[in-house]
Design a protein around this motif. Sequence first.
Motif, PDB file in Angstrom:
ATOM      1  N   GLU A  50      25.913  21.226 -31.859  1.00  0.00           N
ATOM      2  CA  GLU A  50      26.052  20.615 -33.187  1.00  0.00           C
ATOM      3  C   GLU A  50      26.190  19.100 -33.088  1.00  0.00           C
ATOM      4  O   GLU A  50      25.619  18.367 -33.889  1.00  0.00           O
ATOM      5  CB  GLU A  50      27.236  21.224 -33.937  1.00  0.00           C
ATOM      6  CG  GLU A  50      26.960  22.646 -34.392  1.00  0.00           C
ATOM      7  CD  GLU A  50      28.147  23.305 -35.065  1.00  0.00           C
ATOM      8  OE1 GLU A  50      29.302  22.864 -34.856  1.00  0.00           O
ATOM      9  OE2 GLU A  50      27.914  24.274 -35.808  1.00  0.00           O
ATOM     10  N   ALA A  51      26.923  18.598 -32.093  1.00  0.00           N
ATOM     11  CA  ALA A  51      27.065  17.150 -31.899  1.00  0.00           C
ATOM     12  C   ALA A  51      25.722  16.520 -31.540  1.00  0.00           C
ATOM     13  O   ALA A  51      25.373  15.446 -32.045  1.00  0.00           O
ATOM     14  CB  ALA A  51      28.108  16.854 -30.818  1.00  0.00           C
ATOM     15  N   SER A 103      26.272  30.736 -26.209  1.00  0.00           N
ATOM     16  CA  SER A 103      26.110  30.168 -27.550  1.00  0.00           C
ATOM     17  C   SER A 103      27.453  29.816 -28.163  1.00  0.00           C
ATOM     18  O   SER A 103      27.628  28.723 -28.731  1.00  0.00           O
ATOM     19  CB  SER A 103      25.383  31.148 -28.473  1.00  0.00           C
ATOM     20  OG  SER A 103      24.101  31.419 -27.997  1.00  0.00           O
ATOM     21  N   GLU A 104      28.404  30.737 -28.054  1.00  0.00           N
ATOM     22  CA  GLU A 104      29.727  30.499 -28.629  1.00  0.00           C
ATOM     23  C   GLU A 104      30.464  29.368 -27.902  1.00  0.00           C
ATOM     24  O   GLU A 104      31.167  28.580 -28.527  1.00  0.00           O
ATOM     25  CB  GLU A 104      30.551  31.786 -28.581  1.00  0.00           C
ATOM     26  CG  GLU A 104      30.031  32.865 -29.506  1.00  0.00           C
ATOM     27  CD  GLU A 104      30.684  34.221 -29.313  1.00  0.00           C
ATOM     28  OE1 GLU A 104      30.433  35.100 -30.159  1.00  0.00           O
ATOM     29  OE2 GLU A 104      31.417  34.431 -28.323  1.00  0.00           O
ATOM     30  N   THR A 105      30.269  29.276 -26.587  1.00  0.00           N
ATOM     31  CA  THR A 105      30.939  28.250 -25.785  1.00  0.00           C
ATOM     32  C   THR A 105      30.389  26.855 -26.065  1.00  0.00           C
ATOM     33  O   THR A 105      31.148  25.884 -26.110  1.00  0.00           O
ATOM     34  CB  THR A 105      30.793  28.571 -24.277  1.00  0.00           C
ATOM     35  OG1 THR A 105      31.369  29.850 -24.025  1.00  0.00           O
ATOM     36  CG2 THR A 105      31.462  27.511 -23.408  1.00  0.00           C
ATOM     37  N   HIS A 106      29.089  26.747 -26.267  1.00  0.00           N
ATOM     38  CA  HIS A 106      28.439  25.440 -26.370  1.00  0.00           C
ATOM     39  C   HIS A 106      28.041  25.028 -27.780  1.00  0.00           C
ATOM     40  O   HIS A 106      27.385  24.000 -27.955  1.00  0.00           O
ATOM     41  CB  HIS A 106      27.222  25.402 -25.443  1.00  0.00           C
ATOM     42  CG  HIS A 106      27.584  25.544 -24.003  1.00  0.00           C
ATOM     43  ND1 HIS A 106      28.155  24.524 -23.272  1.00  0.00           N
ATOM     44  CD2 HIS A 106      27.500  26.607 -23.167  1.00  0.00           C
ATOM     45  CE1 HIS A 106      28.387  24.952 -22.048  1.00  0.00           C
ATOM     46  NE2 HIS A 106      28.006  26.202 -21.954  1.00  0.00           N
ATOM     47  N   VAL A 107      28.452  25.786 -28.794  1.00  0.00           N
ATOM     48  CA  VAL A 107      28.049  25.469 -30.164  1.00  0.00           C
ATOM     49  C   VAL A 107      28.501  24.064 -30.576  1.00  0.00           C
ATOM     50  O   VAL A 107      27.754  23.348 -31.245  1.00  0.00           O
ATOM     51  CB  VAL A 107      28.536  26.549 -31.169  1.00  0.00           C
ATOM     52  CG1 VAL A 107      30.046  26.568 -31.289  1.00  0.00           C
ATOM     53  CG2 VAL A 107      27.886  26.347 -32.525  1.00  0.00           C
ATOM     54  N   GLY A 108      29.666  23.651 -30.160  1.00  0.00           N
ATOM     55  CA  GLY A 108      30.151  22.307 -30.506  1.00  0.00           C
ATOM     56  C   GLY A 108      29.260  21.215 -29.936  1.00  0.00           C
ATOM     57  O   GLY A 108      28.929  20.240 -30.618  1.00  0.00           O
ATOM     58  N   GLU A 109      28.868  21.368 -28.680  1.00  0.00           N
ATOM     59  CA  GLU A 109      27.982  20.381 -28.041  1.00  0.00           C
ATOM     60  C   GLU A 109      26.616  20.349 -28.722  1.00  0.00           C
ATOM     61  O   GLU A 109      26.043  19.270 -28.919  1.00  0.00           O
ATOM     62  CB  GLU A 109      27.791  20.727 -26.568  1.00  0.00           C
ATOM     63  CG  GLU A 109      29.063  20.614 -25.738  1.00  0.00           C
ATOM     64  CD  GLU A 109      28.877  21.264 -24.386  1.00  0.00           C
ATOM     65  OE1 GLU A 109      28.182  20.664 -23.539  1.00  0.00           O
ATOM     66  OE2 GLU A 109      29.409  22.382 -24.188  1.00  0.00           O
TER      67      GLU A 109
END
Length: 135
Positions: free
Chosen positions: A115-116, A107-113
């Motif tokens: 959200e985009a 979750s922490e690693t992919h949160v940016g993806e």
Amino acid sequence: MSRLRPRGAADAYLRDCASRKVLDSIANKWTCLLVDALRDGPVRFGALRRRLDGITQKSLTQTLRAMERDGMVVRTMYPTIPPRVEYELSDLGHSLVVLMEGIRTWSETHVGEIEAARAAFDSRAAEEPQPVRPG
């Protein structure tokens, strides 16, 4: 794609399978975070509440009780004044640590993806023509 299971074995795809209740319990965000917060040993309620930013006292109490009921958490009350209560993972709870850590880390690693992707979806949805309702 069905995988053959022995007759009577747990199958979470079946509506009445008890394993669905287990999935409901461990899929809870607070359960996931509590498993990680308790991984290193006993912790008091107040420390857990401070660690899990945003959790209400009610949600923390309910989640800890549910985890205790499911055998994942051990609650120890010490006969002091004021009473001191500590929570720690049981052996069953410890068996979840690697899984929950993986989910949290993913979750922490992919949160940016994520959200985009959400922003792109919302932008496309806002541009789509809305159906005309008779009225």
